[in-house]
Design a protein around this motif. Structure first.
Motif, mmCIF file in Angstrom:
data_model
loop_
_atom_site.group_PDB
_atom_site.id
_atom_site.type_symbol
_atom_site.label_atom_id
_atom_site.label_comp_id
_atom_site.label_asym_id
_atom_site.label_seq_id
_atom_site.Cartn_x
_atom_site.Cartn_y
_atom_site.Cartn_z
ATOM 1 N N GLU A 267 0.502 -1.012 -0.214
ATOM 2 C CA GLU A 267 0.420 0.019 -0.179
ATOM 3 C C GLU A 267 0.782 1.098 0.323
ATOM 4 O OE1 GLU A 267 -3.149 1.346 2.616
ATOM 5 O OE2 GLU A 267 -3.932 -1.027 2.402
ATOM 6 N N THR A 268 1.629 1.191 0.551
ATOM 7 C CA THR A 268 2.485 2.572 1.115
ATOM 8 C C THR A 268 3.434 2.957 -0.659
ATOM 9 O OG1 THR A 268 2.995 1.429 3.169
ATOM 10 C CG2 THR A 268 4.092 4.072 2.987
ATOM 11 N N LEU B 42 -7.692 -0.190 -9.032
ATOM 12 C CA LEU B 42 -7.196 -0.951 -9.241
ATOM 13 C C LEU B 42 -5.737 -2.182 -8.536
ATOM 14 C CD1 LEU B 42 -6.413 -0.722 -12.427
ATOM 15 C CD2 LEU B 42 -4.903 1.470 -11.652
ATOM 16 N N ARG C 136 -0.249 5.075 -1.168
ATOM 17 C CA ARG C 136 1.260 5.862 -0.733
ATOM 18 C C ARG C 136 1.358 7.076 0.141
ATOM 19 N NH1 ARG C 136 2.021 8.197 -5.669
ATOM 20 N NH2 ARG C 136 0.344 6.849 -6.746
ATOM 21 N N HIS D 42 8.241 9.415 -3.433
ATOM 22 C CA HIS D 42 8.301 7.599 -3.270
ATOM 23 C C HIS D 42 6.228 8.515 -2.691
ATOM 24 C CE1 HIS D 42 12.176 8.080 -2.240
ATOM 25 N NE2 HIS D 42 12.224 7.980 -2.901
ATOM 26 N N LEU D 43 5.578 9.025 -2.258
ATOM 27 C CA LEU D 43 4.753 9.126 -2.171
ATOM 28 C C LEU D 43 3.710 9.850 -3.162
ATOM 29 C CD1 LEU D 43 4.166 9.154 1.959
ATOM 30 C CD2 LEU D 43 4.785 6.958 0.273
ATOM 31 N N LEU E 277 4.552 9.666 -7.806
ATOM 32 C CA LEU E 277 3.786 8.873 -8.664
ATOM 33 C C LEU E 277 2.862 8.988 -9.679
ATOM 34 C CD1 LEU E 277 5.333 4.975 -7.802
ATOM 35 C CD2 LEU E 277 5.918 6.385 -9.368
ATOM 36 N N PHE F 4 5.182 -0.119 -9.760
ATOM 37 C CA PHE F 4 4.618 0.882 -10.261
ATOM 38 C C PHE F 4 4.359 0.609 -11.730
ATOM 39 C CE2 PHE F 4 9.496 0.796 -9.378
ATOM 40 C CZ PHE F 4 9.749 1.380 -8.397
ATOM 41 N N ARG G 94 -1.088 1.250 -12.974
ATOM 42 C CA ARG G 94 -1.415 3.000 -12.539
ATOM 43 C C ARG G 94 -2.621 3.407 -13.424
ATOM 44 N NH1 ARG G 94 4.348 3.517 -14.845
ATOM 45 N NH2 ARG G 94 3.452 3.225 -17.264
#
Lengths: 306, 499
Positions: free
Chosen positions: A80-81, A89, B38, B136-137, B140, B151, B154
């Motif tokens: 999740e992080t 999705l 994230r 990193h959060l 993206l 990755f 998305r």
């Protein structure tokens, strides 16, 4: 290249019990790991009642770096992080991986699992209008996984959410599996949080040689086999009866509340954050790898008691 | 004037952004994003989209652990260890809030050296956390990562990842470099804090280890590298991304009320701070009166008897399934109104000079004395929040070096004091992601009541007792959503808050 445990130990120049993960930086070992990880074993990492501290800790791994872990060694299908995807999705990606790699993927569980209110104290997703709880998720994925690595004391023993009076009925992975007859092997990597080497090292061991030798608590002996107090650099003070009475004093820290005499972990040699410091040098050991540590070892500090 | 809307809702907080033509035909549609990934913790968002824009939003915090219940009856000094476990990304911030509350209750003041060590531990985590957040959060949502898990998958759509190829490639390389830099900032932190996450070194009365000359040099050496990365890479990259997403300066406005409880004490009495204490309500600046903080629970899964309490008198009785409620997050309000917390609030309230990159972006001369408020309304937006965080990170990284060099090697860092029989203590602090306050009531040397008002409570709160939505819920109103299957702007708005 062929790479055996014997070569590994020789390379490390260490006894079997003393493999230092820092040696994982050696190119031959990195190569072996990459080879063992051919096809990049899928990992699904799920989070219950945690604080994300175990994930933050694994980001602090030095050898190999977290970028190497993520890009060369494993294939992180769900976390999740860090994952790009959100919502359905993300959940679909998880389902796809669990189906495609049934019996082959590794499940990492961070955080405890609440059982009161039908698990609704930890809601972790919504799929087609239906709420998913950590309780349902850990059973569903746990059954399908090749093995489960429970990271952090919340997942291994209930941790802080399970501390008295345990308002949410928080349980460990092993407790949940036992109550529901799930037989998937569970490796416990406790710590609040665990040292990154314990997590990456357990993973490396599983990939190179299978499940490492575990103690009665399901912990790898490799990392949790020694008593901190027996190996503590301040042990001499203890023997001579020199005790720190306030923080900043020289001496053994036992009278400040140090739990080193009851705690099994290799922090004394591994240290933390690239080896810059560790708990006992800086303050005290709080016993964070031990079962039931929040209640059994309370209070944490003894100094300045009136 | 105030843009926070009342219970009847309806007023759009964000100016209308260009809505793609494709979405115009669709009727109102409900979109659920759960989990919002994230971020730290578990968050769900439910939005209603009409004519290509969000018209209604609800945020749900889906996890309850019961820290405030677990703390009761324990040794007060244990609170600084226990409360760190609320958040593994911001443990130093909870720890610090906790020891400020304990210092207050015990009536003890750390020596100057101890204050500096505490500030250094805290500041290093700010830098680590801000780098982690952007690269990193959040990144993206703008940068196309490698075509491999985690990755992909998305959200996909025209224009989603619109950075020029060279900027995108550079940002991917920085993602990896950023991982090293945030790790190094935590290593620097651990020199004084023992380990990270979950520091050992911060306790009531000060810190546990006298700094040595060797440690100070090691700290400065590591943080110099991190400081350079922040100044030369992180800050300019934020403006490079912002330049490609100028429309996001008009998305995510929010309630425009801001609150800062103040952070990094600059004197031993904890009266002045690097980032000031203060509130900005309905367009005006006011001093902060902590007694005006109330937590409301009409729409939260807690017993109604706990509503509208000042945290010293607060209570936490979970009641999952309570009719009308939809979150485990309480709704803190200041003077009865929602207030946004975080880097934007701190930068706006303190209003320090901005970086060279910001001046270039604003089109003002390099030698101008432009301060943060020069951003004007642009600050209240998705990109404004990213810019505020980067600007703040550069200021704090500089202070890490400055404060480390003020340490006295071998100097005392702690003053001890006995546990009081009964006392109250207030600990006001700012986490990287916003205001965090701890409130302790001690009776018979034990914790009788402990309440934590964390940043996510302020920002991700549900509606309050008067039905007014929380800051993130308000910021989502007006957000353009062209494709309900790929609601990227919704997650961009949320992540900009760093919940």
């Amino acid at each position: 290249m062929e790479f055996s445990r014997r070569d590994f130990i020789k390379l490390c120049g260490a006894s079997a019990a003393g493999i230092g993960l820092s040696q994982l930086a050696h190119p031959a070992i990195v190569q072996a790991l990459e080879k063992a990880a051919a096809g990049n074993p899928p990992v699904i990492w799920i989070m219950g009642q945690g604080c994300t501290g175990c994930s933050v800790s694994i980001l602090n791994t030095v050898h190999p770096t977290i970028a190497e872990v993520l890009l060369k060694i494993i294939s992180m299908k769900f976390h999740e992080t860090i994952m790009a995807a959100s919502g359905e999705l993300a959940l679909e990606a998880q389902e796809k991986a669990a189906k495609e790699y049934a019996g082959k993927f590794y499940l990492v569980v961070e955080g405890s699992i609440p059982t009161n209110e039908n698990g609704m104290y930890c809601q972790i997703g919504t799929m087609k209008g239906e709420t998913r709880t950590m309780l349902k998720e850990v059973l569903h994925l746990g059954e399908k996984a090749a093995a489960v690595v429970a990271v952090g004391t919340d997942a291994t023993h209930g941790g802080i959410p399970a501390a008295k009076p345990n308002p949410t009925g928080a349980k460990s992975v092993s407790e949940i599996f036992k109550a529901n007859g799930i037989k998937t092997p569970v490796i416990n990597v406790p710590g609040c949080p665990p040292n990154p080497d314990w997590m990456v090292g357990t993973l490396a061991h599983v990939l190179l040689w299978g499940v490492p030798q575990l103690d009665g608590e399901g912990r790898p002996v490799l990392f949790y086999g020694t008593l901190i107090h027996d190996n503590c650099p301040y042990r001499g003070y203890y023997e001579y009866g020199v005790f720190a009475k306030e923080f900043g004093d020289d001496g053994c820290r036992v009278k400040l509340g140090c739990k080193g005499p009851e705690t099994y972990a290799d922090c004394w040699k591994r240290k933390w954050n690239g080896g810059v410091n560790w708990c006992v040098q800086n303050a005290i050991c709080i016993g964070c790898v031990q079962p039931d540590f929040w209640d059994k070892y309370a209070p944490i500090y003894y100094h300045s008691i009136a | 004037m105030a843009t926070c809307f009342g219970p009847s809702g309806g007023k759009e907080a964000a100016p209308a952004a260009k809505a793609p033509a494709a979405a115009a035909a669709a009727g109102p549609k409900k979109i659920v994003v759960d989990p919002v990934t994230r971020i730290e913790g578990h968050l769900k968002v439910e939005v209603t989209v009409a004519e290509g824009k969000v018209v209604e939003a609800r945020t749900t915090g889906g996890m309850f652990r019961g820290f405030e219940i677990i703390l009761r009856g324990r040794d007060p000094r244990d609170a600084s260890q226990i409360t760190q476990r609320i958040c593994g990304v911001c443990p130093t911030e909870h720890c610090q809030a906790s020891v400020y509350a304990l210092d207050d209750a015990f009536g003890v003041k750390p020596p100057t050296n101890g204050r500096h060590v505490r500030n250094l531990i805290h500041a290093s985590n700010y830098v680590s956390s801000h780098i982690l957040h952007f690269y990193h959060l959040a990144a993206l949502d703008y940068v196309k990562g490698p075509d491999t898990a985690p990755f992909i998958p998305r959200y996909e759509g025209p224009d989603f990842y619109r950075l020029p190829k060279d900027v995108n490639d550079a940002a991917v390389a920085q993602y990896v470099k950023g991982l090293d830099m945030r790790r190094k900032a935590q290593e620097a932190l651990a020199i004084f804090g023992g380990r990270m996450p979950h520091v050992q070194g911060v306790v009531v009365g000060g810190t546990t280890e006298k700094p040595t000359a060797e440690q100070i040099v090691q700290y400065v050496w590591i943080m110099k590298e991190v400081q350079q990365f922040v100044q030369e890479t992180y800050v300019p990259t934020v403006y490079a991304v912002a330049g490609a997403y100028k429309d996001l300066f008009a998305v995510g406005t929010g309630c425009k009320n801001l609150l800062s409880t103040g952070v990094f004490p600059m004197d031993d009495d904890n009266k002045t701070h690097l980032f000031k204490r203060g509130v900005y309500t309905d367009g005006k600046d006011y001093p902060l009166d902590p007694m005006q903080i109330r937590e409301q629970v009409k729409y939260s899964w807690y017993d109604d008897s706990c509503t509208n309490k000042q945290p010293f008198d607060g209570c936490t009785i979970p009641k999952y399934g309570k009719s009308g409620a939809y979150s485990f997050v309480k709704a803190p309000r200041y003077n009865g109104k929602p207030h946004e917390v975080g880097p934007l609030a701190r930068m706006w309230i303190t209003d320090p000079p901005v970086s060279g990159a910001a001046k270039k972006f604003l089109g003002v001369p390099a030698d101008s004395k432009a301060t943060f408020r020069a951003l004007g309304d642009k600050a209240f937006s998705v990109m404004g929040r990213h810019a505020a965080r980067a600007e703040e990170c550069a200021i704090v990284a500089d202070k890490c070096i400055e404060w480390a060099l003020q340490l006295k090697p071998g100097g005392d860092t702690i003053k001890s004091a006995p546990v009081p029989d009964s006392a109250k203590g207030m600990g006001l602090n700012e986490a990287a992601r916003g205001s965090v306050s701890h409130w302790i009531v001690i009776k018979n040397k034990k914790i009788d009541n402990y309440q934590v008002v964390s940043p996510t409570l302020w920002n991700a709160s549900p509606r309050d007792d008067s039905g007014v939505p929380g800051p993130i819920e308000q910021a989502l109103i007006g957000t353009p959503v062209a494709d309900p299957e790929n609601p990227i702007n919704v997650v961009r708005v949320i992540r900009a808050f760093d919940p």
